[in-house]
Design a protein around this motif. Structure first.
Motif, PDB file in Angstrom:
ATOM      1  N   GLY A 218     -11.510   7.489   0.053  1.00  0.00           N
ATOM      2  CA  GLY A 218     -11.812   7.634  -1.375  1.00  0.00           C
ATOM      3  C   GLY A 218     -11.498   6.369  -2.137  1.00  0.00           C
ATOM      4  N   SER A 219     -10.659   6.485  -3.154  1.00  0.00           N
ATOM      5  CA  SER A 219     -10.314   5.337  -3.997  1.00  0.00           C
ATOM      6  C   SER A 219      -9.435   4.321  -3.261  1.00  0.00           C
ATOM      7  CB  SER A 219      -9.574   5.811  -5.250  1.00  0.00           C
ATOM      8  OG  SER A 219      -8.292   6.296  -4.891  1.00  0.00           O
ATOM      9  N   GLY A 220      -8.789   4.754  -2.184  1.00  0.00           N
ATOM     10  CA  GLY A 220      -7.876   3.869  -1.452  1.00  0.00           C
ATOM     11  C   GLY A 220      -6.484   3.817  -2.054  1.00  0.00           C
ATOM     12  N   ALA A 221      -6.195   4.683  -3.030  1.00  0.00           N
ATOM     13  CA  ALA A 221      -4.903   4.636  -3.732  1.00  0.00           C
ATOM     14  C   ALA A 221      -3.714   4.762  -2.781  1.00  0.00           C
ATOM     15  CB  ALA A 221      -4.843   5.721  -4.810  1.00  0.00           C
ATOM     16  N   LEU A 222      -3.774   5.723  -1.838  1.00  0.00           N
ATOM     17  CA  LEU A 222      -2.654   5.909  -0.913  1.00  0.00           C
ATOM     18  C   LEU A 222      -2.477   4.692  -0.005  1.00  0.00           C
ATOM     19  CD1 LEU A 222      -3.128   9.662   0.105  1.00  0.00           C
ATOM     20  CD2 LEU A 222      -1.370   8.707  -1.412  1.00  0.00           C
ATOM     21  N   SER A 223      -3.577   4.176   0.509  1.00  0.00           N
ATOM     22  CA  SER A 223      -3.506   3.020   1.414  1.00  0.00           C
ATOM     23  C   SER A 223      -3.039   1.765   0.697  1.00  0.00           C
ATOM     24  CB  SER A 223      -4.874   2.785   2.055  1.00  0.00           C
ATOM     25  OG  SER A 223      -5.168   3.834   2.946  1.00  0.00           O
ATOM     26  N   LEU A 224      -3.517   1.555  -0.513  1.00  0.00           N
ATOM     27  CA  LEU A 224      -3.075   0.382  -1.277  1.00  0.00           C
ATOM     28  C   LEU A 224      -1.586   0.472  -1.589  1.00  0.00           C
ATOM     29  CD1 LEU A 224      -6.182   0.004  -3.573  1.00  0.00           C
ATOM     30  CD2 LEU A 224      -5.292  -1.778  -2.065  1.00  0.00           C
ATOM     31  N   GLU A 225      -1.140   1.676  -1.924  1.00  0.00           N
ATOM     32  CA  GLU A 225       0.295   1.876  -2.190  1.00  0.00           C
ATOM     33  C   GLU A 225       1.107   1.579  -0.924  1.00  0.00           C
ATOM     34  OE1 GLU A 225       3.157   2.293  -4.800  1.00  0.00           O
ATOM     35  OE2 GLU A 225       1.297   3.215  -5.520  1.00  0.00           O
ATOM     36  N   ALA A 226       0.603   2.016   0.230  1.00  0.00           N
ATOM     37  CA  ALA A 226       1.298   1.773   1.504  1.00  0.00           C
ATOM     38  C   ALA A 226       1.349   0.282   1.829  1.00  0.00           C
ATOM     39  CB  ALA A 226       0.612   2.543   2.632  1.00  0.00           C
ATOM     40  N   ILE A 227       0.241  -0.426   1.626  1.00  0.00           N
ATOM     41  CA  ILE A 227       0.216  -1.874   1.863  1.00  0.00           C
ATOM     42  C   ILE A 227       1.202  -2.570   0.923  1.00  0.00           C
ATOM     43  CG2 ILE A 227      -1.205  -3.952   1.544  1.00  0.00           C
ATOM     44  CD1 ILE A 227      -3.540  -2.310   2.785  1.00  0.00           C
ATOM     45  N   SER A 228       1.219  -2.145  -0.335  1.00  0.00           N
ATOM     46  CA  SER A 228       2.141  -2.714  -1.310  1.00  0.00           C
ATOM     47  C   SER A 228       3.588  -2.564  -0.866  1.00  0.00           C
ATOM     48  CB  SER A 228       1.944  -2.030  -2.668  1.00  0.00           C
ATOM     49  OG  SER A 228       2.820  -2.563  -3.636  1.00  0.00           O
ATOM     50  N   ARG A 229       3.869  -1.487  -0.132  1.00  0.00           N
ATOM     51  CA  ARG A 229       5.237  -1.192   0.297  1.00  0.00           C
ATOM     52  C   ARG A 229       5.520  -1.666   1.729  1.00  0.00           C
ATOM     53  NH1 ARG A 229       7.393   3.688  -2.867  1.00  0.00           N
ATOM     54  NH2 ARG A 229       5.956   3.854  -4.626  1.00  0.00           N
ATOM     55  N   GLY A 230       4.625  -2.483   2.296  1.00  0.00           N
ATOM     56  CA  GLY A 230       4.934  -3.139   3.562  1.00  0.00           C
ATOM     57  C   GLY A 230       4.364  -2.515   4.823  1.00  0.00           C
ATOM     58  N   ALA A 231       3.366  -1.639   4.695  1.00  0.00           N
ATOM     59  CA  ALA A 231       2.741  -1.079   5.901  1.00  0.00           C
ATOM     60  C   ALA A 231       2.189  -2.218   6.758  1.00  0.00           C
ATOM     61  CB  ALA A 231       1.614  -0.118   5.527  1.00  0.00           C
ATOM     62  N   LYS A 232       2.265  -2.046   8.066  1.00  0.00           N
ATOM     63  CA  LYS A 232       1.811  -3.086   8.996  1.00  0.00           C
ATOM     64  C   LYS A 232       0.289  -3.174   9.016  1.00  0.00           C
ATOM     65  CE  LYS A 232       2.386  -4.318  13.872  1.00  0.00           C
ATOM     66  NZ  LYS A 232       3.057  -3.864  15.108  1.00  0.00           N
ATOM     67  N   LYS A 233      -0.388  -2.022   9.115  1.00  0.00           N
ATOM     68  CA  LYS A 233      -1.854  -1.997   9.204  1.00  0.00           C
ATOM     69  C   LYS A 233      -2.340  -0.641   8.714  1.00  0.00           C
ATOM     70  CE  LYS A 233      -5.710  -3.730  11.235  1.00  0.00           C
ATOM     71  NZ  LYS A 233      -6.255  -5.039  11.233  1.00  0.00           N
ATOM     72  N   VAL A 234      -3.422  -0.650   7.946  1.00  0.00           N
ATOM     73  CA  VAL A 234      -4.031   0.582   7.453  1.00  0.00           C
ATOM     74  C   VAL A 234      -5.505   0.589   7.839  1.00  0.00           C
ATOM     75  CG1 VAL A 234      -4.505   2.025   5.445  1.00  0.00           C
ATOM     76  CG2 VAL A 234      -2.432   0.650   5.501  1.00  0.00           C
TER      77      VAL A 234
ATOM     78  N   LEU B 269     -14.209   0.132  -2.433  1.00  0.00           N
ATOM     79  CA  LEU B 269     -13.055  -0.188  -1.589  1.00  0.00           C
ATOM     80  C   LEU B 269     -13.097  -1.649  -1.145  1.00  0.00           C
ATOM     81  CD1 LEU B 269     -12.760   2.923   0.771  1.00  0.00           C
ATOM     82  CD2 LEU B 269     -11.030   2.139  -0.854  1.00  0.00           C
ATOM     83  N   GLU B 270     -14.270  -2.087  -0.691  1.00  0.00           N
ATOM     84  CA  GLU B 270     -14.418  -3.488  -0.261  1.00  0.00           C
ATOM     85  C   GLU B 270     -14.035  -4.444  -1.390  1.00  0.00           C
ATOM     86  OE1 GLU B 270     -17.752  -4.145   3.143  1.00  0.00           O
ATOM     87  OE2 GLU B 270     -18.524  -3.736   1.139  1.00  0.00           O
ATOM     88  N   SER B 271     -14.523  -4.169  -2.596  1.00  0.00           N
ATOM     89  CA  SER B 271     -14.208  -5.028  -3.751  1.00  0.00           C
ATOM     90  C   SER B 271     -12.715  -5.055  -4.028  1.00  0.00           C
ATOM     91  CB  SER B 271     -14.937  -4.529  -5.006  1.00  0.00           C
ATOM     92  OG  SER B 271     -16.315  -4.650  -4.849  1.00  0.00           O
ATOM     93  N   ASN B 272     -12.086  -3.882  -4.024  1.00  0.00           N
ATOM     94  CA  ASN B 272     -10.652  -3.807  -4.304  1.00  0.00           C
ATOM     95  C   ASN B 272      -9.825  -4.518  -3.235  1.00  0.00           C
ATOM     96  OD1 ASN B 272     -10.822  -2.428  -6.735  1.00  0.00           O
ATOM     97  ND2 ASN B 272     -10.667  -0.418  -5.787  1.00  0.00           N
ATOM     98  N   PHE B 273     -10.168  -4.305  -1.974  1.00  0.00           N
ATOM     99  CA  PHE B 273      -9.364  -4.886  -0.895  1.00  0.00           C
ATOM    100  C   PHE B 273      -9.588  -6.391  -0.760  1.00  0.00           C
ATOM    101  CE2 PHE B 273      -8.426  -0.568   0.028  1.00  0.00           C
ATOM    102  CZ  PHE B 273      -7.241  -0.588   0.740  1.00  0.00           C
ATOM    103  N   LYS B 274     -10.736  -6.896  -1.217  1.00  0.00           N
ATOM    104  CA  LYS B 274     -10.962  -8.346  -1.199  1.00  0.00           C
ATOM    105  C   LYS B 274     -10.020  -9.061  -2.156  1.00  0.00           C
ATOM    106  CE  LYS B 274     -15.738  -8.522   0.330  1.00  0.00           C
ATOM    107  NZ  LYS B 274     -17.132  -8.533  -0.070  1.00  0.00           N
ATOM    108  N   LEU B 275      -9.480  -8.326  -3.128  1.00  0.00           N
ATOM    109  CA  LEU B 275      -8.539  -8.906  -4.089  1.00  0.00           C
ATOM    110  C   LEU B 275      -7.163  -9.154  -3.466  1.00  0.00           C
ATOM    111  CD1 LEU B 275      -9.343  -6.607  -7.155  1.00  0.00           C
ATOM    112  CD2 LEU B 275     -10.160  -8.950  -6.771  1.00  0.00           C
TER     113      LEU B 275
END
Length: 191
Positions: free
Chosen positions: A56-72, A85-91
């Motif tokens: 979906g929006s990627g909110a959970l995955s972005l939050e996890a990356i922000s908190r140091g997840a190794k790979k999503v 999602l592509e646009s957001n993650f390219k940032l």
């Protein structure tokens, strides 16, 4: 006017806003619910591998990356939502993610080589996707005996549902309801 943005709560992306498109069934996990989930996970997110089958929006995955997840690993079927999602993650200044524009059930039906530490399972409501997804996750090697599964659904997750669809003994560690959304965190154990 509708505000199609969400803000990252904590970590190195704290305060960053991300956009998401209007799409049927798309309901980003609310900030309050995300905060509860990541409080449940505490310090058990850094260096973890995560799969998000209905990104979906990627909110959970972005939050996890922000908190140091190794790979999503994110999977999103809707082409418009995937492009967002592509646009957001390219940032991001990171390569801790893999985006897949695919139907989750087809994607998960392939044998996996590297099980994930955590699953974010938040499928569209009223499509009965949780049982089949749980079965594929356990049958196709997406889980290991210390994996955790976070589920958001329109109904309460019961031990019976988990017993019927997971090839693991498991325990519902935490469970709450916010409005019409039920959410819980499950720990697995090998049978």
């Amino acid at each position: 006017m509708k505000d199609n943005t969400f803000k990252i709560i904590a970590g190195n992306l704290k305060g960053r806003k991300f956009n998401f498109p209007d799409a049927e069934g798309l309901r980003p996990t609310l900030g309050k619910t995300r905060e509860t989930l990541f409080n449940w996970l505490q310090f058990n997110i850094a260096d973890k591998t995560i799969i998000d089958p209905f990104a979906g929006s990627g909110a959970l995955s972005l939050e996890a990356i922000s908190r140091g997840a190794k790979k999503v690993c994110l999977i999103e079927k809707n082409r418009i939502v995937f492009k967002s999602l592509e646009s957001n993650f390219k940032l991001l200044d990171t390569f801790q993610y893999q985006l897949n524009n695919s139907d989750s059930i087809i994607f998960l039906d392939k044998q996996n080589n590297s099980p994930f530490d955590l699953v974010f399972l938040d499928p569209p409501f009223n499509q009965n996707l949780i049982p089949i997804t749980l079965e594929l996750l356990s049958q196709k090697n997406y889980l290991h005996n210390e994996s955790q599964i976070y589920i958001e659904s329109e109904f309460e997750i019961t031990p019976k549902l988990l017993e019927n669809h997971l090839g693991y003994d498991c325990r519902i560690r935490k469970q709450k309801k916010s409005g019409n959304v039920h959410y819980c965190l499950i720990s697995l154990e090998v049978i």
